[in-house]
Enzyme design. Structure first.
Site, PDB file in Angstrom:
ATOM      1  N   HIS A 145     -27.844 -18.809   3.274  1.00 38.70           N
ATOM      2  CA  HIS A 145     -28.233 -17.458   2.619  1.00 38.70           C
ATOM      3  C   HIS A 145     -29.729 -17.722   1.972  1.00 38.70           C
ATOM      4  O   HIS A 145     -30.017 -18.608   1.207  1.00 38.70           O
ATOM      5  CB  HIS A 145     -27.340 -17.107   1.575  1.00 38.70           C
ATOM      6  CG  HIS A 145     -26.009 -16.893   1.964  1.00 38.70           C
ATOM      7  ND1 HIS A 145     -25.662 -15.750   2.646  1.00 38.70           N
ATOM      8  CD2 HIS A 145     -24.941 -17.367   2.020  1.00 38.70           C
ATOM      9  CE1 HIS A 145     -24.270 -15.749   2.967  1.00 38.70           C
ATOM     10  NE2 HIS A 145     -23.825 -16.741   2.715  1.00 38.70           N
ATOM     11  N   CYS A 187     -31.271 -14.336   6.151  1.00 37.06           N
ATOM     12  CA  CYS A 187     -31.995 -13.026   5.798  1.00 37.06           C
ATOM     13  C   CYS A 187     -33.619 -13.245   5.197  1.00 37.06           C
ATOM     14  O   CYS A 187     -34.018 -14.185   4.544  1.00 37.06           O
ATOM     15  CB  CYS A 187     -31.491 -12.524   4.518  1.00 37.06           C
ATOM     16  SG  CYS A 187     -29.501 -11.935   4.797  1.00 37.06           S
ATOM     17  N   SER A 213     -30.223 -10.895   7.980  1.00 33.94           N
ATOM     18  CA  SER A 213     -29.834 -11.576   9.382  1.00 33.94           C
ATOM     19  C   SER A 213     -28.361 -11.308   9.443  1.00 33.94           C
ATOM     20  O   SER A 213     -27.516 -11.789   8.526  1.00 33.94           O
ATOM     21  CB  SER A 213     -30.120 -13.033   9.205  1.00 33.94           C
ATOM     22  OG  SER A 213     -29.857 -13.710  10.409  1.00 33.94           O
ATOM     23  N   SER A 215     -24.481 -11.169  11.068  1.00 33.68           N
ATOM     24  CA  SER A 215     -23.431 -11.889  11.437  1.00 33.68           C
ATOM     25  C   SER A 215     -22.584 -11.476  12.509  1.00 33.68           C
ATOM     26  O   SER A 215     -23.075 -10.317  13.059  1.00 33.68           O
ATOM     27  CB  SER A 215     -22.175 -12.335  10.339  1.00 33.68           C
ATOM     28  OG  SER A 215     -21.444 -10.799  10.038  1.00 33.68           O
TER      29      SER A 215
END
Length: 375
Positions: A145, A187, A213, A215
């Site tokens: 993250h 991200c 970004s 999943s």
């Protein structure tokens, strides 16, 4: 009139392309920075890249694998000791021979930077070191993250794009790499390579600044997503690569367009000295094999007869005796041989103790007045 052999020229061009990278060995640093079950996909991302680079020839001794959580042994995992990257559950990317070098709380910003720069304690084993040199091509893959200019580690600390850029500059100054490929799936991933300033460095990211970004591959059985979109299509691309592949980096830049990733992948090549069109995918995802070129013809059909060695002594020439192993047992029988049984004999004092026990039982049963019946 002399006609040049165009076939030879083509072969020379291919050989020149092969040797143009100037590297002699490959390394990979693969990092998952997220823990907790809902970040299952980040572990699957890293293990999928790990599987691909091993398949293309980079050995475990040249891979530093850092996993912030052990999803394979999590109590929520319905299939223990497995991690899957596709909902068909056919490919276990955890495998049987995974070698995790940094696990759990060992995955920190400090340890990651120490691995890159080589500033590790003397007691650190070789398996936890990046033993690269100025002839090494290094692949660095990060997933987790992140935000604008940072990537979180363990939800407790973060590394900034400035710290990462300075670490790469230290690596260059200390001659720890020849060329470096940086890939990040997070991200706003493009923000992590904005501050890079070291030469011979190429970077790719799964999303631009201000983008998430996303999943991919949701699995209802375990309640989480199995992979991120960018890494999913990256691995799909790498499955078609083989050690002798001529696919170049321009092909890698086309992986996961916005129609598939939803986010906009980015790349940076201005610091890289070579043209990406001449850089093979296997320059970073594969392994260089040492080859010795010889012009001599070697006959491999006839058996090679070794000459008998002779030893000279003071009195004359003595022929060296050939050792024979005919009388020895096969190795399998030697290993499984049972120990030879020894002749048993009572330990010291056993007989005396036995007589004492007999006398005690007799005295308790008949008393002293019947002692005369014994002697």
């Amino acid at each position: 009139m002399y006609q040049p052999n165009l076939g030879i020229e083509v072969d020379i061009d291919k050989a020149g392309q092969f040797f143009s990278s100037g590297h002699t060995n490959n390394w990979a640093v693969l990092v998952c920075t997220s823990r907790f079950w809902f970040n299952y996909r980040h572990v699957a991302n890293t293990l999928s890249v790990y599987r691909s680079v091993k398949r293309l020839g980079i050995p475990d001794s040249h891979i530093v694998l850092m996993l912030a959580d052990d999803m394979a042994c999590n109590h929520r995992n319905p299939k223990p000791a497995t991690v899957f990257s596709h909902k068909n559950m056919e490919l276990n990317v955890y495998g049987d021979d995974v070698e995790v070098d940094y696990r759990g709380y060992e995955v920190t910003v400090e340890n990651f930077l120490r691995v890159l720069t080589g500033r590790l304690p003397p007691s650190t084993p070789r398996s936890k070191r990046l033993l690269s040199d100025d002839r090494s091509n290094i692949l660095i893959y990060l997933t987790g993250h992140g935000g604008n200019g940072f990537l979180k580690f363990q939800d407790s600390e973060e590394i900034s794009n400035v710290e990462l850029a300075d670490a790469f500059e230290q690596m260059w100054q200390k001659r720890r790499y020849n060329e470096l490929l940086f890939i990040i799936d997070t991200c706003q991933g493009a923000s992590m390579y904005e501050r890079f300033y070291s030469p011979n460095l190429m970077a790719l990211a799964s999303s631009q600044v201000g983008e998430d970004s996303l999943s991919h591959q949701p699995d209802l059985a375990i309640g989480v997503h199995l992979m991120d979109r960018y890494t999913f299509y990256l691995l799909e691309f790498l499955e078609d690569i083989h050690p002798a592949s001529t696919t170049n980096m321009n092909d890698l830049f086309k992986v996961c367009p916005k129609s598939q990733c939803v986010s906009t992948p980015g790349h940076r090549t201005d610091l890289f000295l070579r043209d990406p069109a001449t850089v093979l995918i296997t320059d970073f995802f594969g392994s260089v094999r040492k080859v010795e070129i010889t012009m001599e013809t070697i006959n491999l059909t006839n058996p090679i007869i070794a000459e008998q060695a002779e030893e000279k002594s003071v009195h004359g020439e003595l022929q060296k005796e050939t050792q024979s192993y005919v009388d020895q047992l096969p190795v399998s029988e030697i290993i499984h041989q049972k120990p030879k049984q020894k002749n048993w004999h009572p330990p010291d004092g056993f007989i005396l103790g036995l007589w004492t026990l007999i006398l005690m039982v007799f005295f308790k049963t008949y008393g002293m007045k019947h002692l005369k019946h014994i002697f």
